[in-house]
Structures are given as structure tokens and as C-alpha cells.
Design a protein around this motif. Structure first.
Motif, PDB file in Angstrom:
ATOM      1  N   VAL A  72      -7.180   9.217 -22.243  1.00  0.00           N
ATOM      2  CA  VAL A  72      -7.015   8.244 -23.310  1.00  0.00           C
ATOM      3  C   VAL A  72      -6.056   7.138 -22.907  1.00  0.00           C
ATOM      4  O   VAL A  72      -6.195   6.010 -23.328  1.00  0.00           O
ATOM      5  CB  VAL A  72      -6.588   8.920 -24.641  1.00  0.00           C
ATOM      6  N   GLU A  75      -8.056   4.318 -21.008  1.00  0.00           N
ATOM      7  CA  GLU A  75      -8.908   3.382 -21.738  1.00  0.00           C
ATOM      8  C   GLU A  75      -8.088   2.361 -22.517  1.00  0.00           C
ATOM      9  O   GLU A  75      -8.607   1.407 -23.063  1.00  0.00           O
ATOM     10  CB  GLU A  75      -9.874   4.109 -22.679  1.00  0.00           C
ATOM     11  N   THR A  76      -6.784   2.584 -22.562  1.00  0.00           N
ATOM     12  CA  THR A  76      -5.957   1.720 -23.382  1.00  0.00           C
ATOM     13  C   THR A  76      -5.463   0.474 -22.667  1.00  0.00           C
ATOM     14  O   THR A  76      -5.133  -0.509 -23.289  1.00  0.00           O
ATOM     15  CB  THR A  76      -4.713   2.474 -23.886  1.00  0.00           C
ATOM     16  N   GLN A 292       3.229   4.395 -36.343  1.00  0.00           N
ATOM     17  CA  GLN A 292       2.244   3.629 -35.580  1.00  0.00           C
ATOM     18  C   GLN A 292       2.538   3.647 -34.094  1.00  0.00           C
ATOM     19  O   GLN A 292       3.633   3.292 -33.660  1.00  0.00           O
ATOM     20  CB  GLN A 292       2.198   2.182 -36.108  1.00  0.00           C
ATOM     21  N   GLY A 293       1.561   4.095 -33.336  1.00  0.00           N
ATOM     22  CA  GLY A 293       1.665   4.044 -31.888  1.00  0.00           C
ATOM     23  C   GLY A 293       1.343   2.644 -31.403  1.00  0.00           C
ATOM     24  O   GLY A 293       0.573   1.918 -32.038  1.00  0.00           O
ATOM     25  N   PHE A 294       1.938   2.256 -30.294  1.00  0.00           N
ATOM     26  CA  PHE A 294       1.670   0.897 -29.799  1.00  0.00           C
ATOM     27  C   PHE A 294       1.974   0.826 -28.309  1.00  0.00           C
ATOM     28  O   PHE A 294       2.682   1.652 -27.751  1.00  0.00           O
ATOM     29  CB  PHE A 294       2.521  -0.134 -30.555  1.00  0.00           C
ATOM     30  N   LEU A 295       1.420  -0.162 -27.695  1.00  0.00           N
ATOM     31  CA  LEU A 295       1.742  -0.491 -26.306  1.00  0.00           C
ATOM     32  C   LEU A 295       2.068  -1.981 -26.280  1.00  0.00           C
ATOM     33  O   LEU A 295       1.422  -2.772 -26.967  1.00  0.00           O
ATOM     34  CB  LEU A 295       0.541  -0.237 -25.385  1.00  0.00           C
ATOM     35  N   ASP A 298      -0.620  -4.712 -26.037  1.00  0.00           N
ATOM     36  CA  ASP A 298      -1.344  -5.205 -27.213  1.00  0.00           C
ATOM     37  C   ASP A 298      -0.686  -6.435 -27.820  1.00  0.00           C
ATOM     38  O   ASP A 298      -1.290  -7.119 -28.649  1.00  0.00           O
ATOM     39  CB  ASP A 298      -1.375  -4.128 -28.306  1.00  0.00           C
TER      40      ASP A 298
ATOM     41  N   VAL B 257      -9.302   3.973 -29.930  1.00  0.00           N
ATOM     42  CA  VAL B 257      -8.141   3.098 -29.751  1.00  0.00           C
ATOM     43  C   VAL B 257      -8.029   2.173 -30.974  1.00  0.00           C
ATOM     44  O   VAL B 257      -9.044   1.688 -31.482  1.00  0.00           O
ATOM     45  CB  VAL B 257      -8.299   2.278 -28.446  1.00  0.00           C
ATOM     46  N   HIS B 258      -6.804   2.000 -31.442  1.00  0.00           N
ATOM     47  CA  HIS B 258      -6.510   1.178 -32.619  1.00  0.00           C
ATOM     48  C   HIS B 258      -7.102   1.746 -33.911  1.00  0.00           C
ATOM     49  O   HIS B 258      -7.345   1.014 -34.864  1.00  0.00           O
ATOM     50  CB  HIS B 258      -6.950  -0.281 -32.432  1.00  0.00           C
ATOM     51  N   LYS B 287      -3.522   5.931 -27.956  1.00  0.00           N
ATOM     52  CA  LYS B 287      -4.595   5.192 -28.629  1.00  0.00           C
ATOM     53  C   LYS B 287      -4.073   4.177 -29.635  1.00  0.00           C
ATOM     54  O   LYS B 287      -4.857   3.582 -30.360  1.00  0.00           O
ATOM     55  CB  LYS B 287      -5.531   6.177 -29.331  1.00  0.00           C
ATOM     56  N   ARG B 288      -2.768   4.023 -29.691  1.00  0.00           N
ATOM     57  CA  ARG B 288      -2.152   3.052 -30.619  1.00  0.00           C
ATOM     58  C   ARG B 288      -2.717   3.213 -32.023  1.00  0.00           C
ATOM     59  O   ARG B 288      -3.304   2.268 -32.584  1.00  0.00           O
ATOM     60  CB  ARG B 288      -2.386   1.622 -30.132  1.00  0.00           C
TER      61      ARG B 288
END
Lengths: 353, 353
Positions: A72, A75-76, A292-295, A298, B257-258, B287-288
Motif C-alpha cells: 500500500v 501505490e501512494t 487523518q493519515g497523510f503524506l 499530497d 488511497v484517500h 493510504k492517507r
């Protein structure tokens, strides 16, 4: 400058299962010499890498792509792929342009972006940022505070958590690359800020260098719930999550109604065989918590806005940035692996030239 | 109409620990007669309660306020407090005004709002909504689709999940009061919708009455991960969470994702001694994913907007609403307790007059 070099690289030997170890990586010097110039018509840039960033996500990229988390992760990120055994690992790096067939870059320019862990790289302009050297800061900052790390702290704290003056903020791994920035950003916003870290030295940094209001060494707290309740008796409005596991479970019990959790990472959970289950998640309903997950990738469009925000503070010395710089490509594996055991104090950087 | 009545109530006998049981509640008839009119100058309204809503949150309100979940539940709702042993339980109800000292309400008006579980209640106008009987729908709908239940589905799906046409939506407890609406709203938005429920009869409802694209009986799936992957091989954009536990862990592995998760409830976790740990939470980073708990009460200002949205669909019969109506106050405890064992099909309502 030589006209040919034998490039040195840090290679992934094999996919990993548990924690990354130094023996999972190896230093390889190319058997053949390469010319230190780009092919005409290739639109590429040849760079000499100066500083490489060591980041926790790189550990998940050492796992086999179809084995859960790594799959996963892959794909991000459009800028970065999972690592391949036999090939160099990669990450954010600061480089000097040695030769260029791209009109946007000239010999002598400094750039940052994703590069392989090697001395010289042939790269393209996609995702490559030119460094303005008139801003008088160490070049290594472009692996950290002026790069993806800084954007991570900024996006997670401001974009996801929408902080308000006077709110209570808790940051785990607070002396790390991102945590130290979140804590300082929160202080600049007028928040009450508490951090956790894994040694007395780091806790001292939080209190005396980064200006946290309170801090604790999680390794010396038999009851994290009690530690949080002691430091933040009114509860937590914003949690900047870097670690996961037991800390998250304790934080959930201490969150305030309408609290926000920016999930930047869960480093305690990436490389253990059985994930620790989070038991207090129903609190998310009772307290209407946003998690909230984040990178940072984004939020790459916010990078100019971030620089506008951060540079004045940096120039006025209202922000400090602590780096843990290791020298020599051959010491890269140890520096990277050390991240997963909390050995770094501040941003872990590898200086290779 | 009598001029005095001996009011009948559903009383909480004692705080509960595990699952709510019928024996935790009792039906009590007041020893003294009450006059069926309000005190002049009291600004109150005397109502005869017609329909009472049975909702999962009421179970957490039966727990002692300082014992974890209930404590936090209490601080969340300004309209409703935790139940007190020896006093009636309370919830959303539809009532007829019998007498009024409030100029905004007249004898014969129908209203909905929070009421005690009893035949007659003296209430005030705070949080009391007048029912427009020119809208030709069953009065019981004002415990569900035209009340907090409907607003829950609307706020969670639209405000928290920001759905887009073509997205893949998964709803757990999909044949329940809220789930059936989320599924239908998602179909109206042009989403692909899959639901889970706990019996063949409920799965049939999802497919044949509510128009879900696919559905499964979670009790007959040895591997929830595989079931989700079979129904939604491309992954889930939006998960409307009602159950928690193993289902959430499996959903996390199947999120795109998202993805967005509206956490409406985690009914599987409310009354068990040891919470099932959620192991796949690191996926939230990779996967944010945004995961947000909410209560409809936080969105009460959106209620007029919700009615504008839902009433035309209801009039044009583009929405259906299935209720499970039990008659008689004395059957209230069984109806409420049945919720925690999935005995209801559709919205559980208690008709008491």
C-alpha cells in the motif's frame, strides 16, 4: 573534477521482514567507470549528491511489495517506488548539478528531490526543486525543514488539524525531524505544547531548545495514560501522531471532544510481526474525533506557501532546527537503521560529499 | 380525554456493565395521578408520547458515567444526559401536544425531540421540532428518516465523506435505521454500493428493497477480508462505519488511497469487556485515510437543508424506509435490548399510543 568516476551506491540486498538491519543493505562500488557528463539530447541532469535524508517510510519500502504494508505504501507515492533488491535505495537528497542537458538547470546549481543513494545520479527535472542559495541556511536543511520533512509538519499541523490559539497539542517522537517542527509551529500559533521522546537528552531538547511547555520520556513512564493526564489534565485538542501502538491508545483516552489527529506515521508498528491492536477506537465516535493519515507528497502544491511561512521565522531565528548528521555513504545503512531504534536526535541526515 | 392519568415509565434499575438486558429496565406506573395540563406561567408543554426511537447510543447511556465510554458519551450531548438509576431512560420521540403554556406550541400540534420513555411528558421548547402534518408520511418517520437518524445518515455521508459519482461505498449494519438511508443516498449520488448485514432476510432487503449493488451476510463469511475483496475488488472509497471490531480491520485492508470513513458507531464494541484491538490502523497513513467520528447533534444546523434534500425523494418514492415497529411501552425494554443482537430489521421504533 575527474572526468570519470566509479560510482558508489547503497544497495538493498533482499526484502526484509522485521526491522531493517544494516546487513540488509550493502555498499557497492561500480566495477566500471562512468563519464561525469550527460548524453546530449537526453534532457537529463547529472548531479553529485551531497546530503541524503533518512526517513522512517524508507523502512516500509524495504519490504516486499505484496506483503501488506509495503504494497500500500508503494501505490501512494508517485515520485518514489518501493526498493528493489540489487538496486540502490532512494530518498530525498540535496545535490549539485555537474552537467545538464535540461535548459532549466545549469552546472553549479543546487537542487533537491528524490535521488538514489549513490554518489552521482542521472536524474530528470520531474519533482526536482532548485535551491535558492541566497537564502543563507545550511544546504542540509533541504533534506529537512526546507523540504518534504518541513512540508510534512506544516501540512499535518495546519492543513489537517486547523489549530486555534490556546489549544492543547501533543506531539510524539517530538525531538525527531518532523516533531520538533510541529512543536515549534504550535508554539508560534499560541498553543500549549507537550511532547514525548525516548531519552532524557531528547526531553531536555524539547524543553530547552524547542520551547515545548512540557515533555516526558515515554520509556520512563509505566502508565502513558497517567503521563498524558499529568501533562494535559484538560485533554488534548490536537495530536500529531508519529508512533502508533500503546501511545495512540493512551492518547485516544485523553483526547477532547472534536479533537484532531494528524497521522504522520506509526513507526512503532511498521516492523513488528503482530501489530498491537488499538483498543480505544470507539472514543472516535463518543468524542467526534477526526483522524487523518497523510503524506507530504499530497500537499506538494502547498510547498511555495510553506516556504513563505517558514523562511521569515527561520531568518528571524524564531525557529531552530536540530540535525543529526552522519558523514560518509558507508555509514548510511547504520544511520537509516538507527531511526527505528530512536538513535537519532533531530533530523537524521547523511552527508556524502 | 381523562383529566388525570397515572403515568407509566421505563426506568433504569441500575447501571450496566456488559450488554443491556431487559432485566436492567423496569416498567413502573406512578402511584399518584397527574393532571393532564400544564402549570400556568411554566412555559412548558405537556405531551402524550406516541412513538419512541430505539438507538444504539442508549446502551452506552446505561453505563455508569465514570466508567469509560459512558463518561465520554455524556459530555458529548447537550440535549441528552446519561441515564440515572431509578429514573426513566430517554431518547428521540414523537409526541402530541395535550396542553401548552408555550405560545409556539398549541394543543393538537405534533412534535419530535428528546423525551423520557413514558406515556406523558412535561417538556420545554428547547430542541423541540414541530411536525408539518401536511407532509403525508407516517408520524413514526419523525423518530427516524425525518429526525436524528436521517440527519445522521446525511451528515456522515455527505458532510464527512464528500462522495463523488462512481465511488465505491461500503456500509455495515446496512439494513439498520441509518445504514438503509446511507445506501440509498449513495445510490442517488451514482455510487456503487455494497452493504453487510446479519441475516439472509436483511441481505435480501438490501438487494431488493434498498437497491444496493451487492451485499453479504457477515455471519456467513469466514473471512471478511475476502468477502469485501469479492464485492469490491477495486477497493472502497467510502466506508460508513456502524460496527467496529473485525469488520473495521478488514475494511481498512480494502480501503483505497484517500478513502474516507465516517464513524457513526461501533456497536460490536460498546458492551464487551475487552475491546477487540484494531490492528490495521497503520494503513491510515499508507493510504492517507480520513476517519471521523460524529454525532448528528453536531450537525443540527444542517437539519433544514437535510429536509430540503430528503423530502422530495420521499414524496417521489425514490427513497423507502423500513421500520420495525413494536407496540406497547411494556415491550420497550425488549425492543431496545434487541438492537444489540441485531434483532431489528430496519429502524426500531416503539409505538406507545
Amino acid at each position: 573534477m575527474e572526468t570519470t568516476v566509479r560510482n558508489k551506491q547503497v544497495i538493498l540486498k533482499h526484502y526484509i521482514n522485521g526491522f531493517p538491519e544494516e546487513s540488509d543493505l550493502m555498499i557497492v562500488t561500480a566495477p566500471d567507470a562512468m563519464e561525469v557528463k550527460v548524453k546530449p539530447g537526453s534532457s537529463t541532469i547529472l548531479v553529485k549528491n551531497l546530503f541524503l535524508s533518512c526517513d522512517p517510510y524508507m523502512g516500509t519500502f524495504m519490504r516486499e511489495p505484496d506483503s501488506g504494508s509495503s504494497e500500500v505504501a508503494v501505490e501512494t507515492l508517485s515520485l518514489l517506488d518501493a526498493f528493489i533488491p540489487g538496486k540502490p535505495i532512494a530518498g530525498v537528497g540535496v545535490s549539485e548539478v555537474i552537467d545538464s542537458d535540461d535548459p532549466c538547470f545549469a552546472k553549479g546549481d543546487f537542487v533537491w528531490g528524490i535521488v538514489d543513494w549513490e554518489e552521482y545520479s542521472t536524474v530528470n527535472s520531474f519533482g526536482r526543486f532548485k535551491i535558492d542559495i541566497s537564502i543563507n541556511v545550511p544546504l542540509s536543511y533541504y533534506t529537512g525543514i526546507l523540504s518534504v520533512t518541513g512540508l510534512t509538519a506544516y501540512a499535518g499541523f495546519f492543513e489537517i488539524c486547523s489549530p486555534k490559539k490556546g489549544e492543547a497539542v501533543f506531539v510524539s517522537a517530538a525531538a525527531g525531524a518532523v516533531g520538533q517542527l510541529v512543536g515549534q509551529f504550535a508554539k508560534l500559533m499560541g498553543c500549549y505544547v507537550v511532547g514525548s521522546a525516548g531519552s532524557k537528552q531528547k526531553v531536555d531538547l524539547l524543553l530547552n531548545k524547542f520551547g515545548f511547555d512540557d515533555a516526558f520520556n515515554y520509556k520512563e513512564e509505566p502508565d502513558l495514560d497517567a503521563a498524558l493526564n499529568r501533562c494535559l489534565p484538560q485533554g488534548i485538542d490536537i495530536y500529531f501522531e508519529n508512533v502508533g501502538g500503546k501511545m495512540l491508545d493512551s492518547v485516544l483516552m485523553n483526547m477532547k471532544v472534536h479533537g484532531r489527529i494528524a497521522v504522520c506515521g506509526m513507526i512503532s508498528q511498521y516492523h513488528i510481526e503482530t501489530q498491537e491492536g488499538i483498543k480505544n477506537l470507539p472514543v472516535v465516535v463518543y468524542k467526534r474525533i477526526k483522524m487523518q493519515g497523510f503524506l507530504a507528497f499530497d500537499f506538494i502544491d502547498k510547498f511555495p506557501k510553506y516556504l513563505e511561512f517558514v523562511l521569515p521565522y527561520l531568518k528571524e531565528r524564531k525557529l531552530v532546527y536540530v540535525e543529526d548528521i552522519v558523514e560518509g555513504l558507508e555509514n548510511g545503512p547504520a544511520a537509516l537503521v538507527g531511526l527505528f531504534h530512536g538513535q537519532n536526535i533531530g533530523k537524521q541526515v547523511l552527508k556524502i560529499a
